[in-house]
Design an enzyme around this catalytic site. Structure first.
Site, PDB file in Angstrom:
ATOM      1  N   ASP A 449       0.832  -1.204   0.000  1.00  0.00           N
ATOM      2  CA  ASP A 449       0.000   0.000   0.000  1.00  0.00           C
ATOM      3  C   ASP A 449       0.869   1.257   0.000  1.00  0.00           C
ATOM      4  O   ASP A 449       2.079   1.203   0.264  1.00  0.00           O
ATOM      5  CB  ASP A 449      -0.881  -0.034   1.262  1.00  0.00           C
ATOM      6  CG  ASP A 449      -2.190   0.726   1.094  1.00  0.00           C
ATOM      7  OD1 ASP A 449      -2.305   1.507   0.129  1.00  0.00           O
ATOM      8  OD2 ASP A 449      -3.085   0.539   1.945  1.00  0.00           O
ATOM      9  N   ASP A 519     -10.744   2.066  -3.533  1.00  0.00           N
ATOM     10  CA  ASP A 519     -11.324   1.698  -2.243  1.00  0.00           C
ATOM     11  C   ASP A 519     -12.841   1.778  -2.308  1.00  0.00           C
ATOM     12  O   ASP A 519     -13.527   1.396  -1.362  1.00  0.00           O
ATOM     13  CB  ASP A 519     -10.822   2.649  -1.145  1.00  0.00           C
ATOM     14  CG  ASP A 519      -9.455   2.225  -0.638  1.00  0.00           C
ATOM     15  OD1 ASP A 519      -9.032   1.099  -0.949  1.00  0.00           O
ATOM     16  OD2 ASP A 519      -8.812   3.024   0.060  1.00  0.00           O
TER      17      ASP A 519
HETATM   18  C1  DGJ Z   1      -5.796   2.015   1.980  1.00  0.00           C
HETATM   19  C2  DGJ Z   1      -6.177   0.837   1.134  1.00  0.00           C
HETATM   20  O1  DGJ Z   1      -6.641   1.264  -0.102  1.00  0.00           O
HETATM   21  C3  DGJ Z   1      -7.197  -0.001   1.906  1.00  0.00           C
HETATM   22  O2  DGJ Z   1      -7.631  -1.077   1.112  1.00  0.00           O
HETATM   23  C4  DGJ Z   1      -6.609  -0.478   3.194  1.00  0.00           C
HETATM   24  O3  DGJ Z   1      -5.561  -1.367   2.930  1.00  0.00           O
HETATM   25  C5  DGJ Z   1      -6.106   0.711   4.002  1.00  0.00           C
HETATM   26  N1  DGJ Z   1      -5.246   1.553   3.234  1.00  0.00           N
HETATM   27  C6  DGJ Z   1      -5.381   0.256   5.234  1.00  0.00           C
HETATM   28  O4  DGJ Z   1      -4.824   1.294   5.929  1.00  0.00           O
END
Ligand code: DGJ
Length: 698
Positions: A449, A519
């Site tokens: 991430d 997301d």
């Molecule tokens: C951002 C990501 O896009 C989410 O799927 C998740 O992993 C969060 N970060 C976790 O902090």
């Protein structure tokens, strides 16, 4: 033969379907002549229409150059911009040589006075209908030369009133497709965030009223995950000049004597058969040539990620419970997201401290991994290696490891700082932390991430005027870290995520096995995001989860089957809170996961057709075709006036062959011609109804 040369002046690059022609003119300038459908005869290109100077418009500005350089009365956006030590600020070049070998062509340009040499590289992927381009600048003298702009490629497209498509957006609203007319002036797409980011995508699609299956389309993608820029300029000379490469904003590269700088590669293609053909070409090309080998031929597993179930509150007992339920649904990978390390209970602390939390996992991760493996699943872990929180041991020990300006408080994004990847000790720290985890634990998958943009990239050089090469060095070092980790742990699958879809590009494609596009997992929004995504990126590289309804993001309530079918359009994942899932929902997930496993190769490796689009049709439908097997998903968002029967014409069948269709309980067979020209009747009722249709050659 993919490269033909005539008279040492004209170069014809040919793929199976397309031709690209460049020519050296009498003054030694390398100009672009043709890009389009395949032309057989290079000798047809012997004559050129001369351009004439007038008092305000020099012919050099009118020429569609392959690599124009700022200066010499060029006033359009140029490929490069240089400055020599004595203040001279142009590159007065002539072509001084070329070399052609198999599918590769190199053409060298040299300044008439200054020791700067630029080499243009072309590589023809004949079967894939793609041409790769990049360029390299070399300082052959003994004083520094400044490169103030150096894009990867420049494309002249004759004509006016073109539209340019890019994919723009923000967190949770990625891949909004816009097609804007550029009648005059420039259209610019750029990222200045140190990563690809959500705002734009490093690609361009140029057309003039093209549609899904018809019309001319010129397109290109950049193999780069850092600051990029795409400029489409409608010149007054009736051609669109398109440039793609590393952004020149806050960029300077000091070429020391003997040094060189090579741009990232751009890949371009042309189709006269609309956007669908473009997508097929790009999908095929990246699956064949770019993606990491380890998983290139393997279909991606169904994963369960516990993020939405537990957020930061991960601990052993709860995760074991979830793992058991996930296995019961058919998941093949169990992934713990954020929250397993250091003192991480929210997004305010511990990034950088990549040790397993003793409070949450007193015996480390092994007991959980054993349990997960016993349940026949692989184990996956979330990481955010490029970041550090102020509240972390790493930052307390190394406050100088983050990007910062002197005399300024460091800016935070999501409570965190961006590590300064231009420092070798940071690079080594990142490699070591990841390596330690992957060595100590049996980890099969990483979700990599990245949740804030890079900023304040000063402090890399104390010499006034230096330090602007940091953006490029940052990206190059990021690649080094990933590459090294993959080399040491080749069997670990790696997914790219950057606050959703902030790192989807052809540069990341070399290092990651899949991407997280957004997301936003609301199935309706996702249908649109996924459709736009499919213009450039293949379904295999698109993780898609089914999650709880109503969706936390949009609060929209959608039936579980509709949500599942949406997620089955890519590499399926499950993100539901399995502690609160109803029995009926669990049964439906189990059923669809089993179906998905049977058909996933068709989805992940098949040819994708956007049959119906929410943006213009009554309903949405997408087809995947592989070796005579077809999967079609049809989605109705909003049934009106009692209408229940919809009609769908299928693509890519053999007219004379028989095909068997299966929709729910209904099964019948007809000719390929029937399904393509008459179509399939699909029953869809009310709001958020969907159908999975299987169509197989008999
Ligand atoms: C951002 C990501 O896009 C989410 O799927 C998740 O992993 C969060 N970060 C976790 O902090």
């Amino acid at each position: 033969m993919s490269i033909q040369i005539y008279n040492n002046k004209t170069f014809l690059l040919s793929t199976e379907q397309t031709s690209y022609v460049v020519q050296i003119d009498d003054s030694g300038i390398l100009s672009h002549l043709y890009w389009g459908r395949k032309l057989p005869d290079i000798e047809d290109f012997t004559g050129r229409i001369p351009t004439r100077d007038n008092s305000y418009h020099a012919s050099i500005d009118k020429t569609m150059e392959e690599c124009s350089s700022f200066g010499m009365m060029r006033y359009k956006e140029t490929s490069m911009k240089v400055r020599y030590a004595d203040g001279t600020g142009d590159f007065r070049y002539r072509v001084t040589g070329y070399q052609a070998e198999k599918d590769c062509l190199r053409i060298t340009l040299e300044d008439a006075f200054y020791p700067l040499k630029v080499t243009l590289y072309y590589e023809v992927f004949e079967q894939e209908n793609i041409i790769k381009r990049y360029q390299k600048a070399e300082n052959q003298g003994d004083t520094d030369i400044l490169l103030e702009r150096f894009y990867s490629a420049e494309y002249g497209i004759p004509g006016t009133s073109y539209e340019v498509i890019n994919f723009n957006g923000t967190w949770g609203a990625e891949f909004r497709k816009y097609s804007d007319k550029v009648n005059a002036g420039k259209k610019v797409f750029e990222s200045l965030r140190g990563s690809t980011a959500h705002v734009a995508n490093p690609c361009f699609i140029v057309h003039n009223g093209a549609r899904e299956y018809e019309g001319e389309v010129y397109y290109g993608v950049l193999e780069y995950s850092g600051n990029f820029k795409i400029v489409a300029e409608a010149t007054p000379y009736e051609y669109l000049n398109v440039l793609i490469g590393v952004s020149d904003t806050d960029f300077t590269w000091i070429l020391k004597p003997g040094e060189s700088f090579a741009t990232p590669a751009a890949y371009c293609g042309y189709s006269h058969q609309g956007f669908s053909d473009m997508s097929h070409t790009l999908h095929r090309f990246c699956l064949k040539e770019l993606v990491p080998e380890a998983f290139a031929d393997k279909s991606l597993k169904v994963l369960y990620n516990s993020w939405y179930a537990t957020l930061f509150d991960v601990e052993f007992e709860d995760q074991v419970k979830l793992a058991k339920r996930a296995a019961g649904l058919g998941a093949e990978l169990f992934v713990i997201d954020d929250g397993w390390f250091g003192e991480r209970n929210s997004d305010t602390s511990s990034l950088g401290d990549w040790q397993v939390s003793k409070k949450k996992f007193p015996e480390g991760l092994t007991p959980l991994i054993d349990e997960v493996n016993r349940l026949n699943m692989g184990f996956g872990l979330w990481l955010e290696p490029e970041m550090v929180n102020e509240d972390s041991n790493l930052y307390r020990e190394h406050p100088d490891w983050v990007y910062r300006f002197p005399n300024r408080p460091v800016l935070k994004g999501r409570n965190q700082y961006a590590l300064n990847l231009t420092k070798e000790e940071v690079v080594q720290f990142m490699i070591a932390s990841i390596d330690n985890l992957l060595t100590e634990y049996k980890i099969d998958y990483i979700k990599w991430d990245m949740n804030r943009p890079v900023a304040e990239t000063g402090g890399t050089s104390e010499v006034f005027g230096e330090g602007k090469e940091v953006w490029v060095k940052h990206t190059r070092n990021l690649y080094r870290v990933i590459e090294e980790c993959r080399k040491r742990h080749p069997d670990v699958e790696v997914e790219a995520c950057a606050s959703g879809g902030g790192r989807v590009d052809y540069g990341a494609m070399r290092f990651f096995d899949e991407y997280w596009p957004s997301d936003n997992v609301d199935p309706l929004d996702r249908l649109e995001i996924q459709e736009s995504y499919s213009y450039i990126y293949p379904a295999k590289y698109m993780r898609a989860w089914v999650t709880d309804s109503p969706d936390g993001f949009t609060k929209r309530k959608v039936p579980i089957t509709f949500a599942l079918h949406t997620a089955m359009c890519g590499a399926l994942g499950i993100g539901n809170n399995l502690n609160t899932l109803s029995l009926a929902e669990a049964e439906e997930i189990k059923k669809q996961v089993a179906i998905y496993k049977r058909i996933r190769d068709i989805i992940q490796f098949g040819r994708l057709y956007r049959l119906k689009s929410l943006t213009k049709d009554e309903f949405h439908a997408v087809q995947y075709q592989k070796d005579g097997h077809n999967i079609i998903f049809a989605f109705l968002i909003n049934g009106r006036y009692g209408k229940e029967q919809y009609h769908l014409k299928v693509k890519d069948l053999i007219p004379d062959c028989r095909y068997r269709v299966r929709i729910n309980e209904l099964e019948y067979s007809k000719s390929g011609a029937y399904f393509m020209y008459y179509g399939i009747d699909v029953t869809l009722k009310g709001d958020y109804d969907s159908q999975l249709i299987e169509l197989d050659r008999i």
